[in-house]
Design a protein around this motif. Structure first.
Motif, PDB file in Angstrom:
ATOM      1  N   CYS A 103      37.822 -41.916   9.772  1.00 29.21           N
ATOM      2  CA  CYS A 103      39.149 -42.447   9.865  1.00 29.21           C
ATOM      3  C   CYS A 103      40.309 -41.572  10.044  1.00 29.21           C
ATOM      4  O   CYS A 103      41.267 -41.839  10.904  1.00 29.21           O
ATOM      5  CB  CYS A 103      39.460 -43.201   8.525  1.00 29.21           C
ATOM      6  SG  CYS A 103      38.653 -44.787   8.311  1.00 29.21           S
ATOM      7  N   MET A 104      40.122 -40.346   9.393  1.00 23.19           N
ATOM      8  CA  MET A 104      41.176 -39.087   9.741  1.00 23.19           C
ATOM      9  C   MET A 104      41.083 -38.675  11.160  1.00 23.19           C
ATOM     10  O   MET A 104      42.083 -38.282  11.447  1.00 23.19           O
ATOM     11  CB  MET A 104      40.837 -38.055   8.877  1.00 23.19           C
ATOM     12  CG  MET A 104      41.066 -38.344   7.195  1.00 23.19           C
ATOM     13  SD  MET A 104      40.381 -37.118   6.075  1.00 23.19           S
ATOM     14  CE  MET A 104      41.603 -35.809   6.670  1.00 23.19           C
ATOM     15  N   THR A 105      40.004 -38.699  11.703  1.00 22.72           N
ATOM     16  CA  THR A 105      39.976 -38.367  13.166  1.00 22.72           C
ATOM     17  C   THR A 105      40.321 -39.360  14.054  1.00 22.72           C
ATOM     18  O   THR A 105      40.308 -39.061  15.335  1.00 22.72           O
ATOM     19  CB  THR A 105      38.549 -37.752  13.518  1.00 22.72           C
ATOM     20  OG1 THR A 105      37.648 -38.843  13.172  1.00 22.72           O
ATOM     21  CG2 THR A 105      38.266 -36.700  12.713  1.00 22.72           C
ATOM     22  N   GLY A 106      40.735 -40.610  13.591  1.00 22.39           N
ATOM     23  CA  GLY A 106      40.963 -41.562  14.658  1.00 22.39           C
ATOM     24  C   GLY A 106      40.082 -42.347  15.347  1.00 22.39           C
ATOM     25  O   GLY A 106      40.241 -43.382  16.117  1.00 22.39           O
ATOM     26  N   VAL A 107      38.791 -42.277  15.003  1.00 27.24           N
ATOM     27  CA  VAL A 107      37.386 -43.028  15.492  1.00 27.24           C
ATOM     28  C   VAL A 107      37.612 -44.225  14.931  1.00 27.24           C
ATOM     29  O   VAL A 107      37.226 -45.212  15.605  1.00 27.24           O
ATOM     30  CB  VAL A 107      36.232 -42.256  15.134  1.00 27.24           C
ATOM     31  CG1 VAL A 107      35.024 -43.104  15.761  1.00 27.24           C
ATOM     32  CG2 VAL A 107      36.233 -40.868  15.883  1.00 27.24           C
TER      33      VAL A 107
END
Length: 59
Positions: free
Chosen positions: A53-57
């Motif tokens: 979630c933090m990396t935008g995946v």
């Protein structure tokens, strides 16, 4: 008059200790290897999802 949170905690603690002191009280079984594996897997999956979630995946 309402009881304070401290009084409620002491009453609940006393009640639970009396229950556990009863001769017919059945203590829960200890955790075993399967339980530990399940806990570690759950934490690992949660951490992986947070990173994704933090990396935008995952949006």
């Amino acid at each position: 008059m309402e009881k304070s949170i401290e009084e409620l905690i002491y009453e609940e603690t006393d009640q639970r200790l009396k229950q556990m002191g009863a001769p017919d009280y059945v203590f829960p079984k200890k955790i075993n290897r399967t339980d530990i594996i399940g806990i570690v897997a759950s934490v690992g999956i949660s951490l992986l999802l947070i990173v994704l979630c933090m990396t935008g995946v995952i949006n």
